[in-house]
Design an enzyme around this catalytic site. Sequence first.
Site, PDB file in Angstrom:
ATOM      1  N   ARG A 164      34.909  45.444  -7.524  1.00  0.00           N
ATOM      2  CA  ARG A 164      35.810  46.181  -8.437  1.00  0.00           C
ATOM      3  C   ARG A 164      35.003  47.001  -9.457  1.00  0.00           C
ATOM      4  NH1 ARG A 164      38.634  44.203  -5.052  1.00  0.00           N
ATOM      5  NH2 ARG A 164      40.699  43.273  -5.314  1.00  0.00           N
ATOM      6  N   SER A 246      46.068  42.706  -9.743  1.00  0.00           N
ATOM      7  CA  SER A 246      45.311  41.625 -10.392  1.00  0.00           C
ATOM      8  C   SER A 246      44.877  42.095 -11.776  1.00  0.00           C
ATOM      9  CB  SER A 246      44.052  41.298  -9.593  1.00  0.00           C
ATOM     10  OG  SER A 246      44.377  40.866  -8.308  1.00  0.00           O
ATOM     11  N   GLU A 342      40.642  43.704 -15.323  1.00  0.00           N
ATOM     12  CA  GLU A 342      40.374  44.727 -14.319  1.00  0.00           C
ATOM     13  C   GLU A 342      40.896  46.100 -14.756  1.00  0.00           C
ATOM     14  OE1 GLU A 342      40.443  43.543  -9.942  1.00  0.00           O
ATOM     15  OE2 GLU A 342      42.050  44.991 -10.100  1.00  0.00           O
TER      16      GLU A 342
END
Length: 346
Positions: A164, A246, A342
């Site tokens: 990520r 997420s 995130e």
Amino acid sequence: MNARQNVALQPYNTFGIVAKAHTLVQIATEADVQQVLADATLARQPKFVLGGGSNIVLTGDVKPLVLKVEIMGRRRVEETPRAWIVEAGAGENWHGLVDWTLAQGYPGLENLALIPGTVGAAPVQNIGAYGVELQDRFASLDAIDLETGKSFTLDAAQCAFGYRDSVFKHVASDARHFGLAGRALITRVRFHLPKPWKPVLGYLDLEKKIAETGVHTPSARQIFDWICAIRSAKLPDPRVIGNAGSFFKNPTVTPDQCADIIARDPRVVHYPMPDGSVKLAAGWLIDACGWRGKSVGNAGVYEKQALVLVNRGGATGGEVVTLAKAIQTSVYERFGIRLEPEPVVV
Ligand code: EPU
């Protein structure tokens, strides 16, 4: 080029948070970027590049100039004995691209079905799901430097992909630390879809589908359908319940730290990584702290997956951030782990 003032951003962020852009310009072509940079007033303003708005939390009106990327187009650029090379405009819907590649007979992106957002945003956070990350199918991308107006092309190594993570998430701090956050506008992305196609099935949820259906050699389209079903069953559809997927990354710890956490709770979900580190399921840690289904104001923790924060209707970005901080504090107090968000808080 059309610069609009006071534009409502609620339709342009998947959390569905109410906020406005002071000024927004739709970018349909590379030439639109050049026009912005040639405009005496707009060129000087700080800029914020908006893709599908699927990885942002808006905590107020956006003062920087919003460049909403709507560069379209999908085409096969090359077919070699070893791969199909496909190119898409940064404004294309990600899931639409996955579906289109399969319809054209170019498999390889099926495990990444149903991820919200645009093609241009996909490399920024190196999207990943069910055993495949964008970097596994990436060829190169084109971008424009918003400071100089110059176009450039990056290959995978230059994008510095991580879990990520990419060069687009980092600010250049000095000559040794290269970063393009806030500086690059991605215009087109090319994908390398290897031949012969090999299915990626090593993920527990997919193994369950194989056992349920008895289909041991699924086609790419079959995997695409399974992924859509798996995701729909446990992740909220942003068109119905606002969310940004997420909310935290799955943290990586040393085997010693993992042993310490197992001592606190032996049920902790953890996966040994090839480099010797151990990845923990952040969703499990949050769930174990009792957060699943809880709320702060109108921001909540999704009932079926504690890693996903949701807008229960009318949530502010401040409520989402307050909830996220409360979760981070309790996970840290219970397990000694600092969860890293995130999405980008704007
Ligand atoms: N779990 C719980 N309780 C929860 C949530 C999860 O106990 O409330 C447990 C699950 O039972 C499972 C484990 O935690 O044993 C992992 O859960 P899951 O398989 O749902 O995957 P994840 O690690 O939570 C990651 C990605 C997802 C991706 C899936 C599938 C991150 C941050 N998230 O989630 O990506 O779809 O794996 O590959 O890496 C996203 O980035 O937005 C995203 C949705």
